[in-house]
Each structure stands twice: as structure tokens, then as C-alpha cells.
Design an enzyme around this catalytic site. Structure first.
Site, short mmCIF file in Angstrom:
data_model
loop_
_atom_site.label_atom_id
_atom_site.label_comp_id
_atom_site.label_asym_id
_atom_site.label_seq_id
_atom_site.Cartn_x
_atom_site.Cartn_y
_atom_site.Cartn_z
N ASP A 123 7.07 4.24 1.62
CA ASP A 123 6.62 2.86 1.39
C ASP A 123 6.03 2.25 2.66
OD1 ASP A 123 6.24 0.52 -0.04
OD2 ASP A 123 8.26 -0.25 0.38
N ASN A 127 2.57 1.69 3.40
CA ASN A 127 1.23 2.08 3.87
C ASN A 127 0.32 0.85 3.98
OD1 ASN A 127 2.02 4.73 3.76
ND2 ASN A 127 0.93 5.22 1.88
N TRP A 138 1.34 -1.47 6.82
CA TRP A 138 0.99 -0.87 8.11
C TRP A 138 -0.48 -1.14 8.43
CZ3 TRP A 138 -2.59 2.73 9.71
CH2 TRP A 138 -2.42 3.23 11.01
N HIS A 142 -2.87 4.45 3.50
CA HIS A 142 -2.64 5.66 2.70
C HIS A 142 -3.18 6.89 3.44
CE1 HIS A 142 -1.26 3.14 -0.46
NE2 HIS A 142 -2.44 2.70 -0.86
N ASN A 161 2.14 2.64 -10.47
CA ASN A 161 1.00 2.54 -9.53
C ASN A 161 -0.37 2.53 -10.23
OD1 ASN A 161 2.56 4.46 -6.85
ND2 ASN A 161 2.50 2.26 -7.17
N TRP A 162 -0.41 2.96 -11.51
CA TRP A 162 -1.69 2.90 -12.24
C TRP A 162 -2.16 1.46 -12.40
CZ3 TRP A 162 -4.13 7.31 -12.40
CH2 TRP A 162 -3.44 8.52 -12.56
N ARG A 215 14.10 5.76 2.31
CA ARG A 215 13.01 4.84 1.97
C ARG A 215 12.51 4.24 3.28
NH1 ARG A 215 11.74 1.16 -2.98
NH2 ARG A 215 9.84 0.22 -2.17
N ARG A 257 15.15 -0.93 -2.14
CA ARG A 257 14.92 -0.75 -3.58
C ARG A 257 14.81 0.72 -3.91
NH1 ARG A 257 11.40 -4.88 -3.00
NH2 ARG A 257 9.67 -3.46 -2.58
N GLU A 314 23.04 10.08 -0.64
CA GLU A 314 23.25 9.13 0.45
C GLU A 314 21.91 8.43 0.69
OE1 GLU A 314 26.16 8.49 2.04
OE2 GLU A 314 27.04 9.86 0.56
C1 FPP Z 1 3.46 2.94 -0.82
O1 FPP Z 1 2.79 2.12 0.07
C2 FPP Z 1 2.82 4.21 -0.97
C3 FPP Z 1 2.17 4.63 -2.08
C4 FPP Z 1 1.99 3.84 -3.29
C5 FPP Z 1 1.60 5.95 -2.18
C6 FPP Z 1 2.05 6.95 -1.16
C7 FPP Z 1 0.88 7.75 -0.83
C8 FPP Z 1 0.65 8.38 0.32
C9 FPP Z 1 1.60 8.49 1.43
C10 FPP Z 1 -0.64 9.05 0.54
C11 FPP Z 1 -0.96 10.04 -0.50
C12 FPP Z 1 0.05 11.10 -0.58
C13 FPP Z 1 -0.22 12.35 -0.98
C14 FPP Z 1 0.85 13.36 -1.03
C15 FPP Z 1 -1.58 12.78 -1.34
P1 FPP Z 1 2.32 0.71 -0.43
O2 FPP Z 1 0.86 0.77 -0.67
O3 FPP Z 1 3.12 0.28 -1.60
O4 FPP Z 1 2.64 -0.17 0.82
P2 FPP Z 1 3.01 -1.72 0.83
O5 FPP Z 1 4.38 -1.84 0.25
O6 FPP Z 1 2.95 -2.04 2.27
O7 FPP Z 1 1.95 -2.42 0.02
#
Ligand code: FPP
Length: 256
Positions: free
Chosen positions: A24, A26, A29, A41, A72-73, A192, A198, A211
Site C-alpha cells: 500500500d 504507492n 508516495w 506504482h 481496484n477495477w 501491510r 486494514r 501475525e
Molecule cells: C496500493 O497503492 C497499490 C496497488 C493498488 C497496486 C500495487 C501495485 C504495484 C506495487 C505495482 C504493480 C505490481 C506488480 C506485481 C505488477 P495505492 O495506489 O492504493 O496507494 P495509496 O493508498 O497511497 O493511494
């Protein structure tokens, strides 16, 4: 890249055989650095590579990464398209790393929902890595734990109707057999990132006794030192699975 030699540091206690990670943060960040969410990502792929390689080198048996949920869709179309093309690229570019580290790749989730190109690359990579004898890397894709349980019930109902199953014999083991990947033992450690407390519909059945460790770093910042911190924390945990630890003082008191 050559296979890293397994030199496991002494974490001072038990070591998990199966680690599951909710990757979580990305988006946060990237936003925090004035960039668009998708850069997060992209940067997250570096963490996927480093954590996979390190877990394989340390002797972790299975690593399950929550890469894309059924929920996520609902994200904006361009972000979903970006994640799918990133997945496709990952599944091709990472083949040498997976092979060098003897990693077997497998997907869990409603895989048929993936775009056809990503699905084709996934099947190719699964086939290519199927005979590797090292760590199992499971990517949870179009995955939701409630969906998994609903899919399991649907499959069970079909077997019931066809006379292949018996309603009176349903128990925990029966239900487990209908989950996406019943042969892989449950996670010992669930990590996480990004400080959020969560579960987000991840492996609800399988994490019953995992754990939990929450890292404050966002996923792109979660690298080897952060993984080691999680493992050192896990090493201090006492797992009782609802029972008693025979050598714990409370155990002998209550037995008495
Ligand atoms: C959560 O960050 C992450 C995701 C929804 C997808 C995770 C994907 C990757 C690490 C890259 C792709 C992975 C592979 C294996 C190809 P968020 O976008 O929900 O972050 P936020 O909570 O800061 O919005």
C-alpha cells in the site's frame, strides 16, 4: 542476475515460511513527491523485485503479493490501464530474475478478468517458472477474499448438484479445498505498508492466525532493511493458535 546465496541473518527467533504483503501507499508516495500516482506504482516494481529476491535468498517458502484487488477495477480507467500494462511488462521483464532465483510464479484471483495480453504473459511466465524449485511467488490479481469464498461456495454447490460432494460432510478442510490455491499453507506473517491498519479483503480465510506487521513506509520505500525489521519483529512473537504454549508460565498454571 545470479542467484543470491542464502545467508540468513539471525533474527533471534522463528522465521516465517509464508509471508503475505499488502503493498500500500504507492499513490501517496508519488503525490508526496509532486508526481502523479502512477509513478508510485512504477517505483513499486523496484520493491517487488527487491523483496522477492531477498525473500527467496532468505529461504522464505511462499510470498503472496496483493497486486490488484477486485475492488481496484473501480479506479479511474487510465490508472487501471497503467497497472495492467505494468503487470504485463513485469511478467516479461522479470523472467530472468525469477529464473535466476529459482522462483515459481503463480496467480490467485479471478484471473480471467485480466486483459487478454496480460493474461497470456501471465500464463507464459507461470509455465516458464513451473519447474523452479525455490520460493513460490503468488500474485493476487483481481483478487478479493469475499469473492474467493463466494467462488468456493459456487464450486462446492456445483459438485453437490452433480453428486460429487455431500452437504453433511462440509467442514473447514472441505471449504479450504475449494479456495483458489489450497495446497499452499496459510501465511505466517502478514505485512501491510504505509501505516494503514486494514486487511482490505485480503486472504480473510487464510490469515486467521497470521501475525500482523504494519510498516510505516509506503510500498516504494519498503526494501531489504524494512523487510528485515518485520522479520525481527516476527521473531519475537509467540504463536499460540488459540491454545497454550507448553513452556509458557501461564500454560503450566492453567494446567494445574
Ligand atoms: C496500493 O497503492 C497499490 C496497488 C493498488 C497496486 C500495487 C501495485 C504495484 C506495487 C505495482 C504493480 C505490481 C506488480 C506485481 C505488477 P495505492 O495506489 O492504493 O496507494 P495509496 O493508498 O497511497 O493511494
Amino acid at each position: 542476475m545470479a542467484r543470491k546465496k542464502a545467508e540468513r541473518p539471525d533474527f533471534g527467533g522463528p522465521f516465517p515460511e509464508h509471508i503475505a504483503i499488502i503493498m500500500d501507499g504507492n499513490g501517496r508516495w508519488a503525490k508526496g513527491r509532486g508526481m502523479r500516482r502512477v509513478f508510485g506504482h512504477k517505483e513499486g516494481i523496484g520493491s517487488v523485485r527487491e523483496i522477492t529476491t531477498e525473500c527467496a535468498a532468505l529461504g522464505v517458502k511462499s510470498l503472496t503479493l496483493y497486486a490488484f484487488s477486485v475492488e481496484n477495477w473501480k479506479r479511474p480507467k487510465p490508472e487501471v490501464a497503467f497497472l495492467m500494462s505494468l503487470l504485463e511488462e513485469f511478467l516479461v521483464k522479470e523472467r530472468p530474475t525469477l529464473m535466476d532465483n529459482a522462483v515459481r510464479l503463480r496467480a490467485i484471483g479471478r484471473i480471467d478478468d485480466l486483459p487478454s495480453d496480460a493474461l497470456a504473459r501471465l500464463r507464459e511466465t507461470e509455465t516458464l517458472t513451473a519447474a523452479n524449485d525455490g520460493m513460490l511467488l503468488r500474485l493476487a490479481l483481481s483478487y478479493g477474499a469475499r469473492t474467493e469464498i463466494a467462488d468456493a461456495l459456487k464450486a462446492f454447490a456445483r459438485d453437490l448438484q452433480a453428486g460429487r460432494a455431500d452437504a453433511g460432510s462440509i467442514d473447514e478442510e472441505t471449504l479450504r479445498r475449494y479456495l483458489y490455491d489450497p495446497a499452499t499453507p496459510d501465511p505466517d506473517l502478514l505485512i501491510r505498508t504505509s501505516g494503514e491498519m486494514r486487511i482490505s479483503n485480503f486472504l480473510l480465510w487464510q490469515i486467521s492466525y497470521a501475525e500482523i506487521y504494519v510498516a510505516k513506509e509506503c510500498w516504494p520505500e519498503f526494501r531489504t532493511p524494512q523487510l528485515h525489521a518485520a522479520l525481527a519483529d516476527y521473531a519475537k512473537r509467540v504463536r499460540k493458535f488459540g491454545g497454550l504454549v507448553s513452556d509458557a508460565p501461564e500454560a503450566s498454571e492453567s494446567k494445574a
